[in-house]
Structures are given as structure tokens and as C-alpha cells.
Design a protein around this motif. Structure first.
Motif, PDB file in Angstrom:
ATOM      1  N   PRO A  74      12.007  51.326 -40.559  1.00 40.57           N
ATOM      2  CA  PRO A  74      11.942  50.645 -41.853  1.00 40.57           C
ATOM      3  C   PRO A  74      10.574  50.759 -42.530  1.00 40.57           C
ATOM      4  O   PRO A  74      10.486  50.809 -43.759  1.00 40.57           O
ATOM      5  CB  PRO A  74      12.276  49.190 -41.494  1.00 40.57           C
ATOM      6  N   PHE A  75       9.507  50.833 -41.741  1.00 41.01           N
ATOM      7  CA  PHE A  75       8.153  50.930 -42.282  1.00 41.01           C
ATOM      8  C   PHE A  75       7.981  52.146 -43.195  1.00 41.01           C
ATOM      9  O   PHE A  75       7.155  52.147 -44.115  1.00 41.01           O
ATOM     10  CB  PHE A  75       7.143  51.001 -41.126  1.00 41.01           C
ATOM     11  N   MET A  76       8.786  53.193 -42.972  1.00 37.87           N
ATOM     12  CA  MET A  76       8.651  54.439 -43.722  1.00 37.87           C
ATOM     13  C   MET A  76       9.426  54.435 -45.042  1.00 37.87           C
ATOM     14  O   MET A  76       9.576  55.479 -45.674  1.00 37.87           O
ATOM     15  CB  MET A  76       9.103  55.610 -42.855  1.00 37.87           C
ATOM     16  N   GLY A  77       9.899  53.270 -45.485  1.00 36.27           N
ATOM     17  CA  GLY A  77      10.551  53.211 -46.795  1.00 36.27           C
ATOM     18  C   GLY A  77      11.930  52.605 -46.781  1.00 36.27           C
ATOM     19  O   GLY A  77      12.701  52.819 -47.723  1.00 36.27           O
ATOM     20  N   LEU A  78      12.263  51.851 -45.740  1.00 39.37           N
ATOM     21  CA  LEU A  78      13.566  51.196 -45.663  1.00 39.37           C
ATOM     22  C   LEU A  78      13.399  49.668 -45.635  1.00 39.37           C
ATOM     23  O   LEU A  78      14.073  48.979 -44.876  1.00 39.37           O
ATOM     24  CB  LEU A  78      14.337  51.672 -44.429  1.00 39.37           C
ATOM     25  N   THR A  79      12.484  49.174 -46.428  1.00 41.58           N
ATOM     26  CA  THR A  79      12.231  47.739 -46.501  1.00 41.58           C
ATOM     27  C   THR A  79      12.492  47.238 -47.919  1.00 41.58           C
ATOM     28  O   THR A  79      11.932  47.763 -48.884  1.00 41.58           O
ATOM     29  CB  THR A  79      10.781  47.416 -46.096  1.00 41.58           C
ATOM     30  N   SER A  80      13.358  46.250 -48.040  1.00 47.52           N
ATOM     31  CA  SER A  80      13.615  45.611 -49.326  1.00 47.52           C
ATOM     32  C   SER A  80      12.498  44.619 -49.626  1.00 47.52           C
ATOM     33  O   SER A  80      11.950  44.002 -48.709  1.00 47.52           O
ATOM     34  CB  SER A  80      14.953  44.875 -49.300  1.00 47.52           C
ATOM     35  N   TRP A  81      12.172  44.432 -50.888  1.00 45.82           N
ATOM     36  CA  TRP A  81      11.137  43.472 -51.251  1.00 45.82           C
ATOM     37  C   TRP A  81      11.434  42.859 -52.620  1.00 45.82           C
ATOM     38  O   TRP A  81      12.130  43.448 -53.443  1.00 45.82           O
ATOM     39  CB  TRP A  81       9.742  44.113 -51.258  1.00 45.82           C
ATOM     40  N   VAL A  82      10.874  41.677 -52.823  1.00 44.55           N
ATOM     41  CA  VAL A  82      10.962  40.988 -54.108  1.00 44.55           C
ATOM     42  C   VAL A  82       9.608  40.336 -54.368  1.00 44.55           C
ATOM     43  O   VAL A  82       9.055  39.669 -53.490  1.00 44.55           O
ATOM     44  CB  VAL A  82      12.057  39.909 -54.109  1.00 44.55           C
ATOM     45  N   ALA A  83       9.063  40.528 -55.567  1.00 45.12           N
ATOM     46  CA  ALA A  83       7.749  39.999 -55.912  1.00 45.12           C
ATOM     47  C   ALA A  83       7.856  39.036 -57.093  1.00 45.12           C
ATOM     48  O   ALA A  83       8.621  39.274 -58.034  1.00 45.12           O
ATOM     49  CB  ALA A  83       6.792  41.136 -56.249  1.00 45.12           C
ATOM     50  N   PHE A  84       7.077  37.945 -57.024  1.00 49.49           N
ATOM     51  CA  PHE A  84       7.042  36.920 -58.071  1.00 49.49           C
ATOM     52  C   PHE A  84       5.612  36.780 -58.589  1.00 49.49           C
ATOM     53  O   PHE A  84       4.673  36.759 -57.795  1.00 49.49           O
ATOM     54  CB  PHE A  84       7.487  35.562 -57.510  1.00 49.49           C
TER      55      PHE A  84
END
Length: 307
Positions: A74-84
Motif C-alpha cells: 500500500p505504501f507504493m500508492g494503494l492508500t486512500s486519503w482525505v484532507a481537511f
């Protein structure tokens, strides 16, 4: 006649300091309740003091993914994220990137839209990935807690899909009849215009005027909405493009999803055009008339948004 008094150097400096402080106070936004966001979303986050952003993330480690025959962490680009980040009047702006498998994209998109979030892009990041991975970008501005609740609904939908089917599905439900025997007349009546026929298939094309580098462009240059139908009247498939201005994207997405038509990509085809044109690609299965009505719903929503 009274002459204005000259300010001492110290008094002038004090006034400048007060003015700067007043401007800073006016520009300063309320802090985001990061603990509340973590509690609602169920995800841990990190605060960036430099950019005034709070970001939560979630690795996609529930399904093993291979890219180019390599097991991708996942570290190589398979991580979902949301920023506020804080916005005006106690609101927040939210942006995120969601890692999805093909059978998750459209149910999750509907969950996001139903929660009041925007879907702004859908595309791939890799070649030769198994299972196929897509990335759906979401956004929104409003009450931080409501935005966080919308994000929670997105991730709850992903979890529900994978709980029901641990292995991602490889086809959409439904059947496509062969050979193609689409009846054009009912579809032309729905769209209100003549279409093209070819070997039992039917297609309608609607141009979208724009310009690029001072040159007018439109239908024949590829700036168009089209819908192509194959199969039979009862077991059909529709696929095509929607060409839209940015303000039309969300109404079109909502119209398509409400009609059960699947979105498979959202992106741009050009650079430097005016007005800016976004494209979405779609795929639906069912009765030809029902599919045509679904596309027409989205066309009507687009027209209303453009007025």
C-alpha cells in the motif's frame, strides 16, 4: 487652524503592528476539530501546521494487488486519503483520493453523491494491475462533521461490498444479446433526433462547442457527447462519452447513477480549451429504452445546469 500632530516613531510602529494583527485576526480561520474527524471517519490522521491541513488515510490491504506481476505494498500508492483544511465562516474544505476496485466504483460513487460530496475524477494509475485498481477523487465544502460523515459513508460502502464478496467481481450484472438487433425508432424518439445505425447497433452524437488556442472546436474535433447501443432491445448495452463544463459534472453524475448507468472514467481530453471541458465515460446494461431514458435524464440535468 490646527495642524495634525506628528506621530512618534514608537507610536507609528504600534499602529502598524495593530493593523497587521487586525488583518491576521480577520484572515485566521477557526481550527478544525481533528479528534471529531477521527471519531466520525474511524481513521487516524496527522496535522500539518505548515499547510493548516488535517489528513486521514487508510491503506488498501484487504485485497492483494499485483502490478506488473509484483505484489504492491500500500505504501507504493494503494492508500486512500482525505484532507481537511479550514475555510470561511467555520466551514472546511475537503479533498480526497479513494482506492477502489471495479465492482466498488459505482456503488461508492453513489454513496458519495448521496452524502452531498462531489466526485471530481476517476481514472487508473497503473497498467497490468490485478485486480484492476481505480482512483476516485472526492471533494466538498461545508460543516467539517458533515463532510466527515460523508467520508464515513464512502468507506462503509467499500467495507460492505468486500464483506459480501471478498474477491472483486470481474463483470457487471446482466447479459448482452448477440447479434445486435437494436430498434432505432424508440431511441430516436427519446433523444428527439436522428441517429446512426450499423449492423444492428445504434448511435447518437451531440456536439459541444468550445475553443482552443483561439480556434473554434466542436463535434468533429471530438468535443461531443455520444451514446452507442448494441445487443437486443431487451438485453442491450450502452456506452459512450459525456462532454461537460465543470459546473455540469455533478448533475450529470447524479443523473447517470440514479438511472443505474455505470461511470468508468472522468478526466479531460484536451489542455488549454475555453471553456474547460470534462469528459466522463460510461457503461450500462439493460433494456435499450430504459438505458436511453437514463442517458436522457443526464442530458436534461446537464442542460438545466448550463442555463
Amino acid at each position: 487652524m490646527l495642524r495634525p500632530r506628528k506621530l512618534t516613531q514608537a507610536a507609528a510602529a504600534a499602529l502598524v503592528a495593530c493593523a497587521i494583527a487586525g488583518q491576521a485576526g480577520a484572515q485566521k480561520h477557526p481550527a478544525i476539530d481533528t479528534a471529531q474527524i477521527e471519531q466520525i471517519t474511524g481513521m487516524k490522521g496527522a496535522w500539518s501546521a505548515k499547510e493548516n491541513v488535517f489528513k486521514v488515510s487508510k491503506p488498501r490491504n484487504d485485497v492483494k494487488v499485483q502490478v506488473d506481476e509484483w505484489a504492491m505494498p500500500p505504501f507504493m500508492g494503494l492508500t486512500s486519503w482525505v484532507a481537511f483544511t479550514p475555510a470561511h465562516h467555520g466551514q472546511a474544505m475537503m479533498m480526497g483520493d479513494t482506492v477502489l476496485f471495479e465492482d466498488e466504483v459505482n456503488p461508492v460513487m453513489s454513496a458519495a453523491l448521496d452524502a452531498g460530496l462531489e466526485v471530481t475524477a476517476l481514472h487508473n494509475h497503473f497498467f497490468f494491475d490485478r485486480p484492476k485498481v481505480y482512483f476516485m477523487h472526492i471533494a466538498g465544502t461545508g460543516d467539517p462533521a458533515k463532510l466527515a460523515e460523508g467520508v464515513k459513508q464512502v468507506y462503509d460502502k467499500i467495507a460492505a461490498i468486500r464483506a459480501a464478496h471478498p474477491t472483486p467481481e470481474s463483470v457487471f450484472p446482466g447479459h448482452i444479446a448477440e447479434p445486435s438487433t437494436i430498434t432505432a425508432a424508440p431511441l430516436e424518439a427519446i433523444f428527439g433526433s436522428k441517429g446512426q445505425t450499423n449492423n444492428g447497433m445504434f448511435k447518437i452524437v451531440i456536439g459541444k462547442p468550445s475553443s482552443m488556442h483561439g480556434v473554434k472546436i466542436g463535434n468533429e474535433m471530438g468535443v461531443n457527447t455520444w451514446a452507442a447501443f448494441a445487443g437486443s432491445d431487451d438485453e442491450a448495452v450502452v456506452d459512450g462519452d459525456f462532454a461537460m463544463r465543470e459546473s455540469e459534472l455533478q448533475p450529470v453524475l447524479k443523473g447517470m447513477r440514479a438511472s443505474g448507468i455505470n461511470i468508468v472514467a472522468i478526466h479531460q481530453h484536451m489542455a488549454g480549451e475555453a471553456p474547460r471541458i470534462l469528459f466522463l465515460h460510461y457503461w450500462g446494461k439493460g433494456k435499450a429504452v430504459d438505458l436511453a431514458k437514463g442517458v436522457k435524464v443526464a442530458l436534461d440535468a446537464q442542460a438545466a445546469a448550463g442555463q
